[in-house]
Design a protein around this motif. Structure first.
Motif, PDB file in Angstrom:
ATOM      1  N   TYR A   1       0.838  -1.202   0.000  1.00  0.00           N
ATOM      2  CA  TYR A   1       0.000   0.000   0.000  1.00  0.00           C
ATOM      3  C   TYR A   1       0.874   1.254   0.000  1.00  0.00           C
ATOM      4  CZ  TYR A   1      -3.444   3.496   1.324  1.00  0.00           C
ATOM      5  OH  TYR A   1      -4.227   4.614   1.344  1.00  0.00           O
ATOM      6  N   ASP A   2       1.895   1.237   0.837  1.00  0.00           N
ATOM      7  CA  ASP A   2       2.817   2.369   0.925  1.00  0.00           C
ATOM      8  C   ASP A   2       3.450   2.640  -0.443  1.00  0.00           C
ATOM      9  OD1 ASP A   2       4.148   4.295   2.703  1.00  0.00           O
ATOM     10  OD2 ASP A   2       5.958   3.211   2.127  1.00  0.00           O
ATOM     11  N   ARG A   3       3.864   1.574  -1.099  1.00  0.00           N
ATOM     12  CA  ARG A   3       4.480   1.699  -2.425  1.00  0.00           C
ATOM     13  C   ARG A   3       3.463   2.249  -3.433  1.00  0.00           C
ATOM     14  NH1 ARG A   3       5.723  -2.752  -6.369  1.00  0.00           N
ATOM     15  NH2 ARG A   3       6.953  -1.644  -7.888  1.00  0.00           N
ATOM     16  N   LEU A   4       2.240   1.744  -3.344  1.00  0.00           N
ATOM     17  CA  LEU A   4       1.189   2.175  -4.271  1.00  0.00           C
ATOM     18  C   LEU A   4       0.915   3.671  -4.155  1.00  0.00           C
ATOM     19  CD1 LEU A   4      -1.119   1.543  -6.297  1.00  0.00           C
ATOM     20  CD2 LEU A   4      -2.571   1.109  -4.312  1.00  0.00           C
ATOM     21  N   ILE A   5       0.832   4.166  -2.924  1.00  0.00           N
ATOM     22  CA  ILE A   5       0.469   5.581  -2.793  1.00  0.00           C
ATOM     23  C   ILE A   5       1.667   6.519  -2.920  1.00  0.00           C
ATOM     24  CG2 ILE A   5      -1.658   5.180  -1.494  1.00  0.00           C
ATOM     25  CD1 ILE A   5      -0.112   5.991   1.049  1.00  0.00           C
ATOM     26  N   ASN A   6       2.889   5.973  -2.860  1.00  0.00           N
ATOM     27  CA  ASN A   6       4.060   6.845  -2.937  1.00  0.00           C
ATOM     28  C   ASN A   6       4.847   6.775  -4.244  1.00  0.00           C
ATOM     29  OD1 ASN A   6       4.066   8.237  -0.358  1.00  0.00           O
ATOM     30  ND2 ASN A   6       4.287   6.207   0.511  1.00  0.00           N
ATOM     31  N   GLU A   7       4.811   5.647  -4.922  1.00  0.00           N
ATOM     32  CA  GLU A   7       5.657   5.513  -6.110  1.00  0.00           C
ATOM     33  C   GLU A   7       5.100   6.146  -7.380  1.00  0.00           C
ATOM     34  OE1 GLU A   7       7.587   1.854  -7.047  1.00  0.00           O
ATOM     35  OE2 GLU A   7       8.350   1.640  -5.017  1.00  0.00           O
ATOM     36  N   PRO A   8       3.821   5.953  -7.703  1.00  0.00           N
ATOM     37  CA  PRO A   8       3.348   6.594  -8.939  1.00  0.00           C
ATOM     38  C   PRO A   8       3.523   8.103  -8.835  1.00  0.00           C
ATOM     39  CG  PRO A   8       1.747   4.991  -8.148  1.00  0.00           C
ATOM     40  CD  PRO A   8       2.777   5.160  -7.071  1.00  0.00           C
ATOM     41  N   SER A   9       3.975   8.716  -9.927  1.00  0.00           N
ATOM     42  CA  SER A   9       4.257  10.150  -9.875  1.00  0.00           C
ATOM     43  C   SER A   9       2.985  10.981  -9.937  1.00  0.00           C
ATOM     44  CB  SER A   9       5.180  10.538 -11.029  1.00  0.00           C
ATOM     45  OG  SER A   9       4.595  10.133 -12.252  1.00  0.00           O
ATOM     46  N   ASN A  10       1.886  10.351 -10.305  1.00  0.00           N
ATOM     47  CA  ASN A  10       0.653  11.098 -10.498  1.00  0.00           C
ATOM     48  C   ASN A  10      -0.476  10.450  -9.691  1.00  0.00           C
ATOM     49  OD1 ASN A  10      -1.612  12.376 -11.494  1.00  0.00           O
ATOM     50  ND2 ASN A  10      -0.997  12.230 -13.623  1.00  0.00           N
ATOM     51  N   ASP A  11      -1.055  11.199  -8.766  1.00  0.00           N
ATOM     52  CA  ASP A  11      -2.171  10.685  -7.961  1.00  0.00           C
ATOM     53  C   ASP A  11      -3.356  10.273  -8.822  1.00  0.00           C
ATOM     54  OD1 ASP A  11      -0.946  10.909  -5.537  1.00  0.00           O
ATOM     55  OD2 ASP A  11      -1.825  12.847  -5.035  1.00  0.00           O
ATOM     56  N   TRP A  12      -3.519  10.954  -9.961  1.00  0.00           N
ATOM     57  CA  TRP A  12      -4.638  10.602 -10.845  1.00  0.00           C
ATOM     58  C   TRP A  12      -4.522   9.161 -11.308  1.00  0.00           C
ATOM     59  CZ3 TRP A  12      -9.152  12.783 -11.500  1.00  0.00           C
ATOM     60  CH2 TRP A  12      -9.311  14.146 -11.204  1.00  0.00           C
ATOM     61  N   ASP A  13      -3.284   8.678 -11.514  1.00  0.00           N
ATOM     62  CA  ASP A  13      -3.111   7.295 -11.961  1.00  0.00           C
ATOM     63  C   ASP A  13      -3.755   6.328 -10.979  1.00  0.00           C
ATOM     64  OD1 ASP A  13      -1.740   7.988 -14.255  1.00  0.00           O
ATOM     65  OD2 ASP A  13       0.239   7.757 -13.330  1.00  0.00           O
ATOM     66  N   ILE A  14      -3.511   6.520  -9.697  1.00  0.00           N
ATOM     67  CA  ILE A  14      -4.070   5.633  -8.679  1.00  0.00           C
ATOM     68  C   ILE A  14      -5.596   5.676  -8.739  1.00  0.00           C
ATOM     69  CG2 ILE A  14      -4.194   5.112  -6.203  1.00  0.00           C
ATOM     70  CD1 ILE A  14      -1.471   6.658  -5.978  1.00  0.00           C
ATOM     71  N   TYR A  15      -6.136   6.872  -8.878  1.00  0.00           N
ATOM     72  CA  TYR A  15      -7.591   7.026  -8.956  1.00  0.00           C
ATOM     73  C   TYR A  15      -8.144   6.299 -10.189  1.00  0.00           C
ATOM     74  CZ  TYR A  15     -12.173   9.190  -9.226  1.00  0.00           C
ATOM     75  OH  TYR A  15     -13.525   9.391  -9.298  1.00  0.00           O
ATOM     76  N   TYR A  16      -7.491   6.483 -11.335  1.00  0.00           N
ATOM     77  CA  TYR A  16      -7.955   5.816 -12.562  1.00  0.00           C
ATOM     78  C   TYR A  16      -7.867   4.300 -12.440  1.00  0.00           C
ATOM     79  CZ  TYR A  16      -7.864  10.356 -14.961  1.00  0.00           C
ATOM     80  OH  TYR A  16      -8.087  11.652 -15.344  1.00  0.00           O
ATOM     81  N   TRP A  17      -6.790   3.805 -11.820  1.00  0.00           N
ATOM     82  CA  TRP A  17      -6.658   2.353 -11.638  1.00  0.00           C
ATOM     83  C   TRP A  17      -7.738   1.849 -10.690  1.00  0.00           C
ATOM     84  CZ3 TRP A  17      -0.825   2.922 -10.105  1.00  0.00           C
ATOM     85  CH2 TRP A  17      -0.098   3.362 -11.221  1.00  0.00           C
ATOM     86  N   ALA A  18      -7.970   2.568  -9.616  1.00  0.00           N
ATOM     87  CA  ALA A  18      -8.950   2.143  -8.607  1.00  0.00           C
ATOM     88  C   ALA A  18     -10.360   2.114  -9.180  1.00  0.00           C
ATOM     89  CB  ALA A  18      -8.894   3.065  -7.391  1.00  0.00           C
ATOM     90  N   THR A  19     -10.671   3.067 -10.055  1.00  0.00           N
ATOM     91  CA  THR A  19     -12.015   3.136 -10.634  1.00  0.00           C
ATOM     92  C   THR A  19     -12.093   2.390 -11.964  1.00  0.00           C
ATOM     93  OG1 THR A  19     -11.459   5.265 -11.654  1.00  0.00           O
ATOM     94  CG2 THR A  19     -12.569   5.328  -9.510  1.00  0.00           C
ATOM     95  N   GLU A  20     -10.983   1.745 -12.341  1.00  0.00           N
ATOM     96  CA  GLU A  20     -10.880   0.956 -13.555  1.00  0.00           C
ATOM     97  C   GLU A  20     -11.075   1.768 -14.830  1.00  0.00           C
ATOM     98  OE1 GLU A  20     -12.040  -3.418 -12.966  1.00  0.00           O
ATOM     99  OE2 GLU A  20     -13.350  -2.372 -11.553  1.00  0.00           O
ATOM    100  N   ALA A  21     -10.794   3.069 -14.738  1.00  0.00           N
ATOM    101  CA  ALA A  21     -10.807   3.908 -15.933  1.00  0.00           C
ATOM    102  C   ALA A  21      -9.590   3.595 -16.801  1.00  0.00           C
ATOM    103  CB  ALA A  21     -10.822   5.384 -15.545  1.00  0.00           C
ATOM    104  N   LYS A  22      -8.516   3.163 -16.151  1.00  0.00           N
ATOM    105  CA  LYS A  22      -7.292   2.754 -16.859  1.00  0.00           C
ATOM    106  C   LYS A  22      -6.816   1.441 -16.261  1.00  0.00           C
ATOM    107  CE  LYS A  22      -5.265   7.290 -17.934  1.00  0.00           C
ATOM    108  NZ  LYS A  22      -4.102   8.149 -17.668  1.00  0.00           N
TER     109      LYS A  22
END
Length: 88
Positions: A27-48
């Motif tokens: 979880y720590d890696r997931l929220i800290n490594e991607p450079s863009n918070d939008w990426d996490i949101y898109y992955w979580a909502t399955e937009a990407k």
């Protein structure tokens, strides 16, 4: 700007206490490594699609949480506090 700060913070509040040490690390890696918070949101909502390196059990939990959260938001009535202004 964070797309939906409530998504990850509410997820954390509900799930961190019952996660294993390995899951917490993911979880720590997931929220800290991607450079863009939008990426996490898109992955979580399955937009990407989620990249393989982040497509873990923790990401699956976050996706499930996002689905349930969207359902809750649709079912919930809007807040009406603004109609009840305190007397001056």
């Amino acid at each position: 700007a964070h797309p939906d700060p409530s998504l990850s913070s509410l997820f954390a509040k509900e799930n961190l206490a019952r996660m294993s040490k390995e899951q917490l690390n993911r979880y720590d890696r997931l929220i800290n490594e991607p450079s863009n918070d939008w990426d996490i949101y898109y992955w979580a909502t399955e937009a990407k699609p989620t990249p393989a390196e982040f497509d873990t059990d923790v990401m699956a939990m976050l996706r499930e949480f996002a689905k349930n959260r969207n359902r809750e938001q649709r079912l919930r009535q809007p807040d009406l506090e603004y109609l009840f202004e305190p007397p001056r």
